[in-house]
Design a protein around this motif. Structure first.
Motif, PDB file in Angstrom:
ATOM      1  N   MET A 432       9.481  13.989  -3.373  1.00  0.00           N
ATOM      2  CA  MET A 432      10.554  13.033  -3.663  1.00  0.00           C
ATOM      3  C   MET A 432      11.503  12.860  -2.487  1.00  0.00           C
ATOM      4  O   MET A 432      12.228  11.873  -2.407  1.00  0.00           O
ATOM      5  N   SER A 433      11.533  13.813  -1.562  1.00  0.00           N
ATOM      6  CA  SER A 433      12.484  13.734  -0.448  1.00  0.00           C
ATOM      7  C   SER A 433      11.916  13.003   0.757  1.00  0.00           C
ATOM      8  O   SER A 433      12.615  12.787   1.737  1.00  0.00           O
ATOM      9  N   ILE A 434      10.645  12.603   0.696  1.00  0.00           N
ATOM     10  CA  ILE A 434      10.030  11.933   1.841  1.00  0.00           C
ATOM     11  C   ILE A 434      10.582  10.521   1.964  1.00  0.00           C
ATOM     12  O   ILE A 434      10.682   9.789   0.988  1.00  0.00           O
ATOM     13  N   THR A 435      10.940  10.151   3.174  1.00  0.00           N
ATOM     14  CA  THR A 435      11.461   8.811   3.450  1.00  0.00           C
ATOM     15  C   THR A 435      10.479   8.060   4.338  1.00  0.00           C
ATOM     16  O   THR A 435       9.434   8.570   4.736  1.00  0.00           O
ATOM     17  N   GLY A 436      10.850   6.835   4.675  1.00  0.00           N
ATOM     18  CA  GLY A 436      10.007   6.022   5.534  1.00  0.00           C
ATOM     19  C   GLY A 436       9.830   6.601   6.916  1.00  0.00           C
ATOM     20  O   GLY A 436       8.839   6.308   7.596  1.00  0.00           O
ATOM     21  N   LEU A 437      10.784   7.411   7.360  1.00  0.00           N
ATOM     22  CA  LEU A 437      10.676   8.004   8.689  1.00  0.00           C
ATOM     23  C   LEU A 437       9.484   8.951   8.784  1.00  0.00           C
ATOM     24  O   LEU A 437       8.900   9.125   9.853  1.00  0.00           O
ATOM     25  N   GLU A 438       9.124   9.592   7.674  1.00  0.00           N
ATOM     26  CA  GLU A 438       7.985  10.503   7.667  1.00  0.00           C
ATOM     27  C   GLU A 438       6.667   9.796   7.349  1.00  0.00           C
ATOM     28  O   GLU A 438       5.592  10.313   7.658  1.00  0.00           O
ATOM     29  N   THR A 439       6.745   8.618   6.726  1.00  0.00           N
ATOM     30  CA  THR A 439       5.514   7.962   6.253  1.00  0.00           C
ATOM     31  C   THR A 439       5.242   6.624   6.925  1.00  0.00           C
ATOM     32  O   THR A 439       4.194   6.027   6.686  1.00  0.00           O
ATOM     33  N   PHE A 440       6.162   6.152   7.758  1.00  0.00           N
ATOM     34  CA  PHE A 440       5.943   4.862   8.419  1.00  0.00           C
ATOM     35  C   PHE A 440       4.793   4.960   9.417  1.00  0.00           C
ATOM     36  O   PHE A 440       4.623   5.957  10.114  1.00  0.00           O
ATOM     37  N   SER A 441       3.993   3.898   9.449  1.00  0.00           N
ATOM     38  CA  SER A 441       2.880   3.858  10.398  1.00  0.00           C
ATOM     39  C   SER A 441       2.607   2.412  10.789  1.00  0.00           C
ATOM     40  O   SER A 441       3.003   1.473  10.090  1.00  0.00           O
ATOM     41  N   LEU A 442       1.926   2.250  11.898  1.00  0.00           N
ATOM     42  CA  LEU A 442       1.483   0.934  12.341  1.00  0.00           C
ATOM     43  C   LEU A 442      -0.003   0.790  12.045  1.00  0.00           C
ATOM     44  O   LEU A 442      -0.752   1.766  12.053  1.00  0.00           O
ATOM     45  N   SER A 443      -0.410  -0.429  11.789  1.00  0.00           N
ATOM     46  CA  SER A 443      -1.827  -0.717  11.607  1.00  0.00           C
ATOM     47  C   SER A 443      -2.211  -1.851  12.550  1.00  0.00           C
ATOM     48  O   SER A 443      -1.358  -2.432  13.220  1.00  0.00           O
ATOM     49  N   TYR A 444      -3.482  -2.160  12.578  1.00  0.00           N
ATOM     50  CA  TYR A 444      -3.972  -3.118  13.566  1.00  0.00           C
ATOM     51  C   TYR A 444      -5.107  -3.922  12.947  1.00  0.00           C
ATOM     52  O   TYR A 444      -6.025  -3.361  12.346  1.00  0.00           O
ATOM     53  N   LYS A 445      -5.048  -5.227  13.082  1.00  0.00           N
ATOM     54  CA  LYS A 445      -6.098  -6.091  12.552  1.00  0.00           C
ATOM     55  C   LYS A 445      -7.281  -6.109  13.522  1.00  0.00           C
ATOM     56  O   LYS A 445      -7.122  -6.477  14.687  1.00  0.00           O
ATOM     57  N   VAL A 446      -8.423  -5.691  13.018  1.00  0.00           N
ATOM     58  CA  VAL A 446      -9.626  -5.632  13.854  1.00  0.00           C
ATOM     59  C   VAL A 446     -10.705  -6.496  13.214  1.00  0.00           C
ATOM     60  O   VAL A 446     -10.996  -6.356  12.029  1.00  0.00           O
ATOM     61  N   GLN A 447     -11.271  -7.388  14.009  1.00  0.00           N
ATOM     62  CA  GLN A 447     -12.291  -8.290  13.514  1.00  0.00           C
ATOM     63  C   GLN A 447     -13.679  -7.807  13.939  1.00  0.00           C
ATOM     64  O   GLN A 447     -13.837  -7.049  14.882  1.00  0.00           O
ATOM     65  N   TRP A 448     -14.688  -8.276  13.206  1.00  0.00           N
ATOM     66  CA  TRP A 448     -16.081  -8.046  13.588  1.00  0.00           C
ATOM     67  C   TRP A 448     -16.362  -8.782  14.910  1.00  0.00           C
ATOM     68  O   TRP A 448     -15.884  -9.878  15.092  1.00  0.00           O
ATOM     69  N   PRO A 449     -17.083  -8.224  15.856  1.00  0.00           N
ATOM     70  CA  PRO A 449     -17.831  -6.961  15.829  1.00  0.00           C
ATOM     71  C   PRO A 449     -17.056  -5.760  16.407  1.00  0.00           C
ATOM     72  O   PRO A 449     -17.624  -4.691  16.542  1.00  0.00           O
ATOM     73  N   LEU A 450     -15.760  -5.973  16.756  1.00  0.00           N
ATOM     74  CA  LEU A 450     -14.995  -4.853  17.309  1.00  0.00           C
ATOM     75  C   LEU A 450     -14.813  -3.741  16.286  1.00  0.00           C
ATOM     76  O   LEU A 450     -14.571  -2.591  16.654  1.00  0.00           O
ATOM     77  N   SER A 451     -14.951  -4.098  15.006  1.00  0.00           N
ATOM     78  CA  SER A 451     -14.805  -3.077  13.955  1.00  0.00           C
ATOM     79  C   SER A 451     -15.910  -2.032  14.028  1.00  0.00           C
ATOM     80  O   SER A 451     -15.796  -0.968  13.421  1.00  0.00           O
ATOM     81  N   ILE A 452     -16.984  -2.318  14.756  1.00  0.00           N
ATOM     82  CA  ILE A 452     -18.025  -1.304  14.958  1.00  0.00           C
ATOM     83  C   ILE A 452     -17.445  -0.126  15.727  1.00  0.00           C
ATOM     84  O   ILE A 452     -17.743   1.034  15.438  1.00  0.00           O
TER      85      ILE A 452
END
Length: 678
Positions: A432-452
């Motif tokens: 319950m004490s976890i905030t966005g600072l501990e769980t924030f992350s970045l993601s990245y859009k990857v298209q085929w065929p780079l997803s291989i």
């Protein structure tokens, strides 16, 4: 007239003694010469699978491959023995003819079709020979000894083929199993060149259809296998979209895979064949024109001792490998995407992150259920547009996400990383004490065929490293804020108070977190990145690129302590102590000297204003207030004891681990250096 002359020597039932009209007598009622003529006539029929009057063909019920011949018991014993010499040839013909008929059906597969066609052609030649022998017999020029003389050369070949068809029928062989059976039988007949040559010819004929399937695969990346005979299986339930959606996606490894029963002449190159078609198939999926350069020697319609077919396959593999690698590197800019991932998720260029952290601090300090991912995304887009990241064409592929658990718990759930079981970390932080600072992350859009290459699994590993780095930098920023508060009261005479001791503790904490960040960035990420980049420049195939990329990520995860639970838990505990101290020290010091709390320690104007306020107060009054406020002293001493205890316990763990893992040596030296400074 001529016909009567030819057949006049044959006995007629009318001339034989009979017990009743229309019923033949036993063959023994004829003299030996007549019996021989009758036996030859019956054997001519048996050679093409037709029963005679005195030689009967019997099949065992339920066992179609068991054939017996029954002879009239009254026949001359010498003739019986000579007839039995020819029975194996008759049996072989029947078995082969039966196999040809049964394996000509559609369900038998193209290899059996081709094999049956070759056998049918052989049987036609065989029947032509029998017809010639019968012609000689009608001319009165063939004795039973002569019949044996002409049949004997065929005996070995026909028996060898009957052995093959019996095994193929008994085991219901299709496809490569038939080819392997033919090849093994040919090797077994190495001492008989004629039989071996025939079996090799049959193998070539049967393999033509199979090589046609192989040719389409290695030249077009298409499996044209209506009867499931090819040794490469296609799992149509696996889709390329799973590479970006499923952490355990099996598309690249299992969309196409090797089956059992690989033809022995392709066993050593089966992996190359599988890979060649996979590469061509990827290019087809990308809409890229797949056309392997053709030449007069590129056909795979036969194979032999010259191994020309192996050279064709190797040439097709080289083309497919280089073409796909160029496509992914040039058209889809693989290296550019990897550099972009390094900039954003490995914090190579972190100016956008500083700006983002400043404008999104209020949202990131909320609890998980209160965070708006949409708001964070808009703030991230703003930070990207207003910093140097705007010049990167890939920055639009960056998105933000908020995980549902702490880093330790996430790592504990990923069992495939090869880590020991993570200890229970409930004592570190309550969910319950976890905030966005501990769980924030970045993601990245990857298209085929780079997803291989950049699959969901690879991206998850990037995110694990990012979360660790991001939180370390957050701890560093908070400690820097506390350090600025300490610097702000340096103008006051604080001797005899806890402030100098607190400043020393703050410096030790900063040295710890800076040593950790320096190790992570300059000792782990940068060297490993350059090593991976150099290897990728010399890669010959996309599989090598995947291997180098995965090796880079796994090595970074391990050297960043993320696969060492005991060490990681200690580091997380130290970071938590640093954060608690940073928040407490700023409040305690500010409240003790009766100055406004520093909400923005990095704000220059606010620091200037605060400094003036501090100078306006008399040093004696400040010292008096600090001396009376024992809460400050007790709190500082408590944090000092806790930090030193955690640091003290981390040292031996680092020292022992650095003996098995040399990459930890520098980090161990720095951490031990902090202890020695204290």
């Amino acid at each position: 007239m001529g016909k009567e002359t030819e057949t006049s020597h044959l006995p007629s039932p009318a001339r034989c003694c009979t017990t009743s009209p229309g019923i033949d007598k036993a063959i023994g009622c004829y003299d030996a010469a007549v019996q021989e003529l009758i036996v030859i006539d019956n054997l001519m029929s048996a050679l093409v699978g037709i029963e005679g009057q005195y030689i009967l063909i019997k099949r065992v019920h339920g066992k179609e491959d068991e054939i017996t011949f029954q002879i009239d018991a009254s026949m001359d014993l010498a003739l019986q023995e000579r007839a039995k010499w020819i029975f194996p040839l008759c049996e072989s013909y029947l078995l082969i003819d039966q196999f040809v008929e049964s394996r000509s059906q559609f369900k038998s597969g193209v290899v059996n079709h081709a094999f049956a066609a070759a056998l049918r052609a052989l049987l036609l030649d065989y029947q032509a020979m029998v017809a010639q022998l019968e012609h000689q017999f009608r001319l009165g020029k063939l004795s039973i000894q002569g019949l044996w003389f002409y049949c004997q050369p065929l005996m070995g070949s026909m028996q060898a083929l009957s052995t093959v068809v019996k095994k193929a029928s008994a085991n219901n062989f299709t496809g490569s199993a038939v080819l392997n059976l033919l090849q093994s039988q040919a090797k077994a007949m190495a001492g008989d060149s004629a039989v071996r040559s025939l079996l090799e010819k049959m193998t070539h004929c049967a393999s033509n259809a199979y090589l046609g399937i192989l040719e389409r695969w290695v030249y077009e990346g298409v499996i044209d296998d209506p009867y499931g005979e090819f040794f490469i299986a296609e799992n149509k339930s696996l889709h390329k979209e799973s590479l970006t959606q499923d952490y355990d996606a099996k598309y690249w490894r299992q969309r196409y895979s090797l089956k059992e029963g690989i033809p022995s002449f392709l066993a050593n190159i089966a992996g190359t064949i599988l890979t060649t078609g996979k590469y061509l198939n990827v290019m087809r999926e990308c809409g890229h024109n797949v056309q392997v350069p053709s030449s007069k020697n590129s056909k795979l319609m036969n194979f032999g001792s010259n191994h020309q077919y192996l050279e064709c396959i190797k040439a097709a593999y080289d083309f497919a490998s280089s073409e796909l690698l160029n496509l992914i590197k040039e058209k889809y800019d693989l290296m550019g995407k990897l550099r972009s991932l390094k900039h954003y998720l490995l914090l190579d260029q972190g100016d956008f992150l500083v700006h983002f952290t400043d404008i999104a601090r209020d949202e990131l300090t909320k609890k998980l259920d209160e965070i708006s991912v949409e708001k964070l995304q808009s703030l991230l887009d703003l930070a990207l547009r207003t910093t140097a990241a705007a010049a990167d064409p890939c920055h639009e592929d960056l998105t933000c996400c908020v995980e549902r658990s702490s880093l330790l718990k996430t790592l504990g759930n990923l069992k495939d990383l090869g880590t020991r079981a993570f200890p229970d970390n409930n004592d570190l932080e309550e969910p319950m004490s976890i905030t966005g600072l501990e769980t924030f992350s970045l993601s990245y859009k990857v298209q085929w065929p780079l997803s291989i290459v950049i699959s969901k699994k690879a991206l998850t590993k990037y995110q694990l490293i990012f979360r660790f780095l991001f939180h370390c930098k957050h701890v560093d920023r908070q400690l820097c804020g506390a350090w600025q508060v300490h610097q702000g009261v340096r103008a006051l005479n604080m001797r005899g108070t806890a402030i100098p001791r607190s400043a020393l503790l703050c410096r030790s904490m900063l040295k710890f977190i800076n040593s950790l960040l320096h190790y992570l960035t300059f000792e782990v990420l940068e060297p490993n990145w350059h090593m991976m980049y150099n290897k990728m420049q010399t890669a010959k195939s996309i599989d090598e690129v995947i291997q180098y990329h995965d090796l880079f990520l796994d090595k970074c995860l391990k050297e960043c302590l993320l696969l060492l639970p005991e060490l990681l838990k200690k580091v997380e505990r130290l970071k938590l102590v640093c954060l608690q101290y940073a928040a407490a020290s700023q409040w305690l010091i500010s409240s003790s000297v009766d100055i406004p709390k520093l909400e923005e320690p990095s704000d220059v104007s606010l620091r200037s204003q605060t400094s003036k306020q501090w100078r306006s107060r008399s040093q004696s009054q400040a010292v008096k207030m600090m001396t009376q406020n024992t809460t400050v002293t007790e709190s500082i001493l408590k944090f000092e004891r806790e930090f030193n205890a955690e640091l003290q316990s981390l040292g031996p763990i680092l020292s022992s681990n650095s003996q098995a893992e040399p990459y930890l040596t520098h980090l161990a030296q720095w951490i031990l250096g902090i202890r020695n400074d204290q």
